[in-house]
Design an enzyme around this catalytic site. Structure first.
Site, mmCIF file in Angstrom:
data_model
loop_
_atom_site.group_PDB
_atom_site.id
_atom_site.type_symbol
_atom_site.label_atom_id
_atom_site.label_comp_id
_atom_site.label_asym_id
_atom_site.label_seq_id
_atom_site.Cartn_x
_atom_site.Cartn_y
_atom_site.Cartn_z
ATOM 1 N N HIS A 96 0.265 -3.276 10.932
ATOM 2 C CA HIS A 96 1.480 -4.019 11.329
ATOM 3 C C HIS A 96 1.791 -3.736 12.893
ATOM 4 O O HIS A 96 3.016 -3.561 13.458
ATOM 5 C CB HIS A 96 2.606 -3.791 10.547
ATOM 6 C CG HIS A 96 2.441 -4.531 9.088
ATOM 7 N ND1 HIS A 96 2.043 -5.777 8.839
ATOM 8 C CD2 HIS A 96 2.232 -3.971 7.999
ATOM 9 C CE1 HIS A 96 1.880 -5.946 7.574
ATOM 10 N NE2 HIS A 96 1.930 -4.788 7.180
ATOM 11 N N GLN A 150 1.040 -11.911 10.290
ATOM 12 C CA GLN A 150 1.594 -10.874 9.227
ATOM 13 C C GLN A 150 0.657 -9.607 9.427
ATOM 14 O O GLN A 150 1.342 -8.311 9.405
ATOM 15 C CB GLN A 150 1.367 -11.091 7.844
ATOM 16 C CG GLN A 150 1.972 -10.069 6.984
ATOM 17 C CD GLN A 150 1.522 -9.727 5.534
ATOM 18 O OE1 GLN A 150 0.183 -9.513 5.520
ATOM 19 N NE2 GLN A 150 2.135 -9.676 4.676
ATOM 20 N N SER A 187 4.254 -6.692 2.766
ATOM 21 C CA SER A 187 2.946 -6.594 3.403
ATOM 22 C C SER A 187 1.536 -7.288 2.510
ATOM 23 O O SER A 187 1.705 -8.273 2.181
ATOM 24 C CB SER A 187 2.626 -5.181 3.786
ATOM 25 O OG SER A 187 1.424 -5.110 4.499
ATOM 26 N N LEU A 188 0.819 -6.225 2.069
ATOM 27 C CA LEU A 188 -0.185 -6.601 0.830
ATOM 28 C C LEU A 188 0.563 -7.442 -0.283
ATOM 29 O O LEU A 188 0.264 -8.428 -0.808
ATOM 30 C CB LEU A 188 -0.851 -5.258 0.326
ATOM 31 C CG LEU A 188 -1.412 -5.337 -1.155
ATOM 32 C CD1 LEU A 188 -2.696 -6.256 -1.163
ATOM 33 C CD2 LEU A 188 -1.664 -3.901 -1.650
ATOM 34 N N GLN A 192 0.848 -1.024 -0.076
ATOM 35 C CA GLN A 192 -0.047 -0.121 0.147
ATOM 36 C C GLN A 192 0.819 1.066 0.068
ATOM 37 O O GLN A 192 2.084 1.174 0.693
ATOM 38 C CB GLN A 192 -0.810 0.076 1.282
ATOM 39 C CG GLN A 192 -2.130 0.875 1.136
ATOM 40 C CD GLN A 192 -3.105 0.407 2.072
ATOM 41 O OE1 GLN A 192 -3.155 -0.882 2.515
ATOM 42 N NE2 GLN A 192 -4.063 1.297 2.452
ATOM 43 N N ARG A 202 -9.532 -7.948 3.820
ATOM 44 C CA ARG A 202 -8.350 -7.484 4.409
ATOM 45 C C ARG A 202 -8.342 -6.000 4.768
ATOM 46 O O ARG A 202 -7.945 -5.507 5.813
ATOM 47 C CB ARG A 202 -7.244 -8.025 3.881
ATOM 48 C CG ARG A 202 -5.726 -7.649 4.872
ATOM 49 C CD ARG A 202 -4.561 -8.221 4.155
ATOM 50 N NE ARG A 202 -2.934 -8.068 4.685
ATOM 51 C CZ ARG A 202 -2.461 -7.068 4.454
ATOM 52 N NH1 ARG A 202 -2.673 -6.070 3.339
ATOM 53 N NH2 ARG A 202 -1.368 -6.996 5.019
#
Length: 312
Positions: free
Chosen positions: A200, A249, A91-92, A11, A116
């Site tokens: 996170h 995660q 991440s994503l 992102q 998500r």
């Protein structure tokens, strides 16, 4: 024999117009956008190409949009015979990596990251959480400053992006308190990030049971090529561990420095970022001088990268 790894952005790399010229020039890219539109039952492709930017910036839209553009790029590069020995994502981007590795289907991944994104958005009321990028301070000193500033609230490193850049996340008041401590410790700059939620960190824990329900219905196959995961920073090719690692995660830090070091230890000498922007290629350069970096986000960068890699 030099090894290539594909990495996929997270992102923040989104921009209106991303992927448009690829869809117009490459049928394999069009097929990816069509599949994503069908999976969501809406024109995600129009949002990528035309915006509006405010809608594209909503986490529930940003995540499937970046994933789709990244996988359209992957389809084009793969068709031209460029293959990777490893994949990873920030991440994503780990979801994009899992699709590229054959562990998840594109429709399942698009729907999962839509959920998500929504769950992350809903986990923390607006204004309660915050994130900031800390520049010019070693990661362990950032962690120590977070521990000192937390005062019973949530505050922790969220992304270990490079030796010079760590992103922190937590309660907005704790992030604000941390700024003075980080500067005292020697940080060059502490920049608040324009994000919709504190990703996170432990404030994302409420996302996990909801996401577990979504991912529990998804078919997971063994990755055809190992995926270096954010949580462990080492390659995984075990199907049974894919979902547990994706759940962990959500609130664990992205260990990007160690992910790149793990790829290097596996003999990777070239990293190609597939998807909008070139944030990860820039971070890789700061982590290791020995790895050549490339990025593909449009037809111009595609031609340049294919020429450099000596592909057809």
């Amino acid at each position: 024999m030099s090894k290539i790894a594909f990495v996929f952005p997270g992102q923040g790399s989104q921009k209106v117009g991303m992927g448009k010229d690829l869809l117009e020039k490459f049928p394999e890219a069009r097929a990816v956008f069509d599949a994503a539109d069908d999976a969501l039952g809406e024109k995600l492709s129009s949002l990528c190409f035309e915006g509006p930017e405010d809608a594209l910036k909503l986490t529930a839209n940003t995540q499937p949009a970046i994933l789709t553009v990244s996988l359209a790029v992957h389809a084009i590069v793969s068709k031209r015979g460029v293959t990777a020995s490893f994949v990873a994502g920030h991440s994503l981007g780990e979801y994009s990596a899992l699709v590229a590795a054959g562990a998840l289907s594109l429709p399942d991944a698009v729907r999962a990251v839509r959920s998500r994104g929504s769950f992350m958005q809903e986990a923390v009321p607006a204004g309660v959480g915050a994130m900031a990028a800390v520049l010019g301070l070693e990661p362990e000193k950032v962690k120590a400053a977070c521990d000192a500033a937390a005062q019973g609230e949530v505050l922790a490193p969220a992304n270990y992006n490079s030796p010079e850049q760590t992103v922190i996340a937590g309660h907005a008041s704790a992030v604000a308190r941390a700024e003075a401590k980080l500067k005292e410790a020697g940080a060059r700059r502490v920049m608040p990030l324009p994000v919709s939620a504190p990703f996170h960190c432990a404030l994302m824990d409420p996302v996990k049971p909801r996401l577990a329900e979504v991912l529990g219905k998804v078919k997971v196959s063994a990755p055809r090529i190992p995926v270096v995961t954010n949580v462990e920073a080492r390659p995984n090719a075990d199907a049974s561990r894919v979902v547990p690692l994706l759940l962990e995660q959500v609130s664990a830090p992205v260990r990007w420095i160690e992910c790149v070091e793990a790829l290097k230890a596996e003999g990777v000498t070239r990293i190609v970022e597939l998807g909008p922007g070139k944030v990860l290629a820039g971070l890789v350069k700061r982590i290791s001088k020995d790895i050549e970096t490339f990025n593909v986000e449009d037809s111009a960068s595609l031609e340049k990268t294919l020429a450099a890699l000596g592909a057809a």
